[in-house]
Design a protein around this motif. Structure first.
Motif, mmCIF file in Angstrom:
data_model
loop_
_atom_site.group_PDB
_atom_site.id
_atom_site.type_symbol
_atom_site.label_atom_id
_atom_site.label_comp_id
_atom_site.label_asym_id
_atom_site.label_seq_id
_atom_site.Cartn_x
_atom_site.Cartn_y
_atom_site.Cartn_z
ATOM 1 N N LYS A 86 39.713 48.276 32.918
ATOM 2 C CA LYS A 86 39.772 47.344 31.779
ATOM 3 C C LYS A 86 39.116 47.905 30.517
ATOM 4 N N ARG A 143 44.191 47.568 28.878
ATOM 5 C CA ARG A 143 43.859 47.872 30.280
ATOM 6 C C ARG A 143 45.031 48.555 30.964
ATOM 7 N N TYR A 156 32.771 44.014 36.480
ATOM 8 C CA TYR A 156 31.344 44.092 36.795
ATOM 9 C C TYR A 156 30.456 44.280 35.575
HETATM 10 N N1 MTE Z 1 37.586 47.508 35.124
HETATM 11 C C1 MTE Z 1 36.294 47.570 34.751
HETATM 12 N N2 MTE Z 1 35.976 48.202 33.613
HETATM 13 N N3 MTE Z 1 35.304 46.993 35.479
HETATM 14 C C2 MTE Z 1 35.565 46.354 36.667
HETATM 15 O O1 MTE Z 1 34.639 45.865 37.317
HETATM 16 N N4 MTE Z 1 37.284 45.698 38.297
HETATM 17 C C3 MTE Z 1 38.561 46.135 38.897
HETATM 18 C C4 MTE Z 1 39.704 46.168 37.870
HETATM 19 N N5 MTE Z 1 39.251 46.772 36.632
HETATM 20 C C5 MTE Z 1 36.928 46.295 37.100
HETATM 21 C C6 MTE Z 1 37.924 46.869 36.275
HETATM 22 C C7 MTE Z 1 38.954 45.317 40.039
HETATM 23 S S1 MTE Z 1 38.027 45.522 41.459
HETATM 24 C C8 MTE Z 1 40.029 44.493 40.010
HETATM 25 S S2 MTE Z 1 40.598 43.733 41.422
HETATM 26 C C9 MTE Z 1 40.756 44.214 38.757
HETATM 27 O O2 MTE Z 1 40.131 44.844 37.630
HETATM 28 C C10 MTE Z 1 40.765 42.720 38.538
HETATM 29 O O3 MTE Z 1 41.512 42.386 37.412
HETATM 30 P P1 MTE Z 1 41.540 40.853 36.966
HETATM 31 O O4 MTE Z 1 40.134 40.376 36.866
HETATM 32 O O5 MTE Z 1 42.258 40.829 35.637
HETATM 33 O O6 MTE Z 1 42.306 40.131 38.037
#
Ligand code: MTE
Length: 337
Positions: free
Chosen positions: A255, A242, A97
């Motif tokens: 992440k 991550r 996001y």
């Molecule tokens: N980490 C951060 N910093 N911001 C995010 O919006 N989304 C999460 C997660 N880690 C997110 C995040 C969600 S909802 C999911 S499903 C996974 O990351 C998706 O990982 P991908 O895009 O590598 O499949």
């Protein structure tokens, strides 16, 4: 994920792929795989899998990452009889996001994320706190390839070959104190390079935060990843570092981590803070506990389309029950969703 409010596991230890075989795969990845002899590929890379790797885009890996590849343990954990998701889907259908709320936004916008130099702070309830340059942070660990299912709370799923190391190895190095009960992870906060953090409509109180109980983090399946598909992480997938916890919904896999803190109290996590009735702290994949607005009994395995929706039954703990169910003995998983 959202909340558009305003708007017997198959996991098994297998043989290590020798570096020479891996390197020949890397060479193959650099060229077109079409028409190449299957025998030239590593033992595990059957023709189907090879085609899944065919579209892997070469990255501009930092030197420390290339060094690490020579000692990487390939196929340390794998998923039997389920195809790896094509690289294109894994890197163009994302939730991140900080770069926008549409699935294609991260691929489009995350180029602005500057991952070099990068540092990680370790603090809180540890004997050895510190701030480390990423290359020093990674130095003590051997990378392992872990092919895991990824199940999003939104009911889609993928199979991703990650490159990372167990969090338990990190914990050994930093020595949690007797007060440490939880581990908290924080994403970079940098509105200059992260357009989602500049948006006045964002629901999230940045930075994105996630957490695990310490015993969950010690489970051998819980890893910190620096790569996927044999290369460094693309920005949209959470470069350069991550979390990956395959038995939990994807939102736990925070992440672009800049801070890891050991705490005595359960950390306040991002999605729990936004909607505690929809997203719990545990977030274990559980087909018997529905999200209040949709069923969690099944999932859409990507790639999927109108004419081949590729629906499959969701497995308890995403199929990793044998390895993790004992963590939750005596816990009411209906209340602790
Ligand atoms: N980490 C951060 N910093 N911001 C995010 O919006 N989304 C999460 C997660 N880690 C997110 C995040 C969600 S909802 C999911 S499903 C996974 O990351 C998706 O990982 P991908 O895009 O590598 O499949």
């Amino acid at each position: 994920m959202l909340i558009k409010i305003p708007s017997t596991s198959d996991c098994k230890e297998s043989d290590v792929t020798p570096e020479s075989i891996y390197l020949s795969r890397r060479a193959l990845l650099g060229s077109s795989l079409a028409g190449l002899a299957v025998s030239a590929m590593p033992g595990w890379a059957q023709a189907d899998e090879a085609s899944r790797y065919a579209d892997v885009e070469a990255g501009a890996a930092p030197a420390w990452f290339k060094d690490k590849l020579s000692s990487t343990k390939w196929q340390a954990v794998t998923v039997k009889d389920e195809a790896i998701t094509p690289f294109k889907d894994a890197t163009h259908y994302n939730n991140f996001y900080e770069f926008g709320t549409d699935k294609g936004d991260p691929a489009q916008n995350a180029g602005s994320l500057k991952t070099e130099p990068w540092s990680v702070v370790i603090d809180g309830e540890v004997a050895k706190p510190g701030r480390y340059a990423l290359e020093d942070f990674i130095k003590p660990y051997q990378l392992e390839e872990r092919i895991y299912r990824l199940r999003c709370v939104e009911a889609w799923s993928m199979v991703i070959p990650w490159l990372g190391f167990p969090i338990s190895e990190l914990l050994k190095q930093v020595e949690p104190t007797a007060n440490a009960k939880y581990i908290r992870f924080e994403t970079l906060q940098d509105p200059k390079t992260m357009p989602g953090q500049r948006s006045g409509f964002a629901l999230i109180d940045w930075p994105y935060v996630e957490g695990l109980r310490l015993d969950e983090a010690m489970n051998p399946l819980a890893i910190l990843a620096v790569g996927m598909y044999g290369r460094e992480l693309p920005n949209q997938n959470g470069a350069p570092l991550r979390l990956v916890v395959p038995w939990k919904y994807g939102f736990k896999s925070v992440k672009s981590i800049v801070r890891i803190s050991l705490t005595s109290e359960q950390p306040k996590t991002t999605w729990q803070s936004i909607a505690a009735s929809e997203y719990g702290f545990y977030a274990n994949v559980n087909p018997t506990v529905d999200h209040p607005r949709w069923t969690q009994a099944h999932e859409r395995r990507l790639p999927s389309g109108l004419f081949s929706p590729n629906i499959r039954q969701t497995e308890m703990f995403n199929g990793y029950g044998e390895q993790v169910a004992s963590l939750y003995t005596g816990l009411d998983l209906r209340k602790n969703y």
